[in-house]
Motif scaffolding. Structure first.
Motif, short mmCIF file in Angstrom:
data_model
loop_
_atom_site.label_atom_id
_atom_site.label_comp_id
_atom_site.label_asym_id
_atom_site.label_seq_id
_atom_site.Cartn_x
_atom_site.Cartn_y
_atom_site.Cartn_z
N PHE A 275 -1.48 5.25 6.52
CA PHE A 275 -2.25 4.91 7.48
C PHE A 275 -3.38 4.34 7.22
N GLY A 276 -3.89 4.74 5.87
CA GLY A 276 -5.35 4.16 5.47
C GLY A 276 -5.24 2.96 4.68
N ARG A 277 -3.96 2.28 4.44
CA ARG A 277 -3.91 1.28 3.61
C ARG A 277 -4.33 -0.26 4.22
N THR A 278 -5.02 -0.73 3.55
CA THR A 278 -5.72 -2.08 3.99
C THR A 278 -5.41 -3.18 3.04
N ALA A 286 -11.24 -2.04 8.71
CA ALA A 286 -11.96 -1.00 8.15
C ALA A 286 -11.24 0.19 7.97
N VAL A 287 -11.67 0.79 6.75
CA VAL A 287 -11.08 2.30 6.73
C VAL A 287 -11.66 3.44 7.25
N GLU A 300 -6.72 3.20 9.07
CA GLU A 300 -7.09 1.70 9.17
C GLU A 300 -7.37 1.36 10.62
N ILE A 301 -8.69 0.87 10.76
CA ILE A 301 -9.01 0.24 12.19
C ILE A 301 -8.92 -1.40 11.99
N GLN A 302 -8.27 -1.79 12.98
CA GLN A 302 -8.24 -3.36 13.01
C GLN A 302 -9.20 -3.68 14.29
N ALA A 303 -9.89 -4.85 14.31
CA ALA A 303 -10.63 -5.11 15.61
C ALA A 303 -10.52 -6.88 15.63
N LEU A 304 -10.77 -7.07 16.69
CA LEU A 304 -10.71 -8.77 17.00
C LEU A 304 -11.65 -8.93 18.03
N LYS A 408 -10.04 10.42 -2.84
CA LYS A 408 -8.84 10.80 -3.40
C LYS A 408 -7.81 9.64 -3.27
N PHE A 409 -7.96 8.68 -2.12
CA PHE A 409 -7.62 7.49 -2.10
C PHE A 409 -7.90 6.25 -2.49
N GLY A 410 -8.67 6.57 -3.48
CA GLY A 410 -9.30 5.25 -4.09
C GLY A 410 -10.59 4.56 -3.28
#
Ligand SMILES: Nc1ncnc2c1ncn2[C@@H]1O[C@H](COP(=O)(O)OP(=O)(O)OP(=O)(O)O)[C@@H](O)[C@H]1O
Ligand SMILES: [Mg+2]
Length: 435
Positions: A275-278, A286-287, A300-304, A408-410
């Motif tokens: 879920f955190g992949r962008t 944004a994460v 991952e949060i997406q906005a428009l 941990k996830f970079g």
């Protein structure tokens, strides 16, 4: 002279009862949901008086929990299934309730007796699913919908774990209404609860959900059972989320994540990775890191942000509380100088996850700011923190654990724990934000 039994009219959505038929339910306001139901028979022997005990005299040892063989389910239950408990599993049609529970029964049946009572599918249909999942050979099965027979079977067979799929198909001949009606479902759950406690059978009830997402029929079921689990997610995506709405034996914040595959539901031990992949350099993404129970989760949060002519611009969030979203948009306009007054704002959380805690505020704000300015978030940035109405940031609970998960996830830079103001946090997270 004994009074004739009065016919009750019960709402099929919320369980409110009324002496006469009404077009609109006085409880929930739904139209045309009141159905006539005969009152339950009032019989029973004369009761004798019993002496209460002092708590100190009660003998109780904590029974060992039964591992279900599905680690994600164990986590949501609070570390395994409590013997003799009654668990309600709700979810939309086709989400995978039967699959999840058959998986669990298969694993349990290797060490204990596990019984599946199916009212919805035939034995042959279940066999086909079992063949697809594998490892279910020792599961016992009974196709039965009559409540009295089910209870009698459980009392004599006494399996360690039993699944009733589904509670809406059970019916008792003592109650004069149709299967699936409020009084039938309530009676079925109440009797199964008694059998579970007296015969020591840990029971899963499968329940369908209504249009608005609550477990169908009466909300009273939720009060009756020990634990209510909700199986959610987009039917069109492979990921499913299991969460506890109520749990008498554990936290309700825990989250289980599954992926639906041809071989059944497979647990996702590291959902942050999914879920955190962008996609680097994308505007409006944004994460953030939320904390669901004991588990930090990158999302991952997406906005428009789109210009609008509407007098009341829209603020639409999927997976975000609408009030929280309105607040974040207002704080961004007032304290970060973003002109959002004449723009629609849409926010989406990855994977059908729902955010319930304020620690993700900064991540949401960052996605909106990135979309509004047309500037991507710097690569390797994750953000979390609670936004106050004054534009000041408050540290999110358990910030260390969240930061550790981010690293941990970079994520090289974690914005939030050290930042003071929203404006400062946005400036350090957005690429080229000086422009
Ligand atoms: N061969 C298959 N490969 C992959 N996924 C499958 C396969 N067969 C079924 N599924 C998935 O399993 C889902 C149905 O699962 P299941 O029957 O457990 O759901 P349910 O919640 O019990 O539904 P219902 O409310 O109808 O009882 C389907 O939506 C589909 O996504
Ligand atoms: Mg099913």
């Amino acid at each position: 002279m004994a009074k004739a039994a009065v016919l009750q009219h019960v709402c099929s959505e919320c369980g409110t009862s009324s002496g006469r038929w009404l077009g609109r339910c006085p409880g929930c306001g739904a139209f045309g949901t009141l159905v006539a139901e005969a009152p339950p028979p009032r019989t029973g022997p004369a009761r004798e008086r019993r002496a209460p005990l002092r708590l100190v005299d009660v003998a109780a040892e904590e029974a060992e929990r039964i591992p279900t063989g599905v680690p994600e389910l164990d986590r949501v239950l609070g570390g395994g299934l409590v013997p003799a408990s009654l668990v309600l599993l709700g979810g939309e049609p086709g989400i995978g309730k039967s699959t999840l529970l058959l998986n669990a029964l298969g694993a349990i049946s290797r060490r204990r007796r596990a019984l599946l009572i199916t009212g919805e599918e035939s034995v042959a249909q279940v066999k086909l699913r079992a063949a697809r999942l594998g490892g279910c050979d020792a599961v016992e099965i009974l196709a039965e919908t009559e409540l009295e027979t089910v209870c009698a079977t459980l009392e004599t067979e006494r399996p360690a774990v039993c699944v009733v799929d589904s509670v809406q198909t059970l019916w008792s001949s003592e109650i004069g209404s149709a299967p699936g009606s409020v009084s039938q479902v309530r009676e079925a759950a109440a009797r199964l609860l008694r059998v579970a406690k007296e015969s020591g059978v840990a029971t899963f009830l499968v329940g369908h959900v209504t249009k608005d997402g609550s477990v169908a029929g009466p909300r009273v079921l939720e009060h009756l059972v020990d634990c209510v689990l909700q199986f959610e997610g987009d039917r069109y995506h492979a990921h499913r989320i299991l969460r506890a709405v109520k749990n008498r034996f554990g936290s309700t914040n825990e989250l289980g994540v599954f992926e639906m595959t041809g071989a059944g539901l497979v647990g996702v031990p590291d959902p942050s990775e999914v879920f955190g992949r962008t996609h680097g350099g994308e505007v409006g993404a944004a994460v953030t890191c939320t904390l669901e129970g004991t588990r930090p989760l990158l999302l991952e949060i997406q906005a428009l942000v789109a210009p609008t002519d509407l007098a009341m611009p829209r603020r639409v969030g999927t997976g975000v509380d609408p009030k929280r979203l309105a607040m974040i948009v207002a704080v961004l306009s007032r304290h970060a100088g973003l002109p959002l007054g004449s723009a629609d704002v849409f926010v989406n959380v990855a994977g059908g996850v729902r955010i319930d805690e304020p620690g993700a505020d900064l991540g949401i704000a960052l996605a909106i700011a990135s979309a509004a300015k047309g500037v991507p978030v710097r690569e390797g940035v994750a953000a979390f923190g609670e936004i106050g109405l004054t534009g000041r940031l408050r540290p999110a609970a358990q910030a260390d654990r969240r930061a550790e998960e981010c690293r941990k996830f970079g994520s090289r830079t974690v914005v939030g724990p050290a930042a003071e103001t929203l404006r400062g946090a946005l400036a350090s997270a957005l690429a080229d934000s000086a422009s």
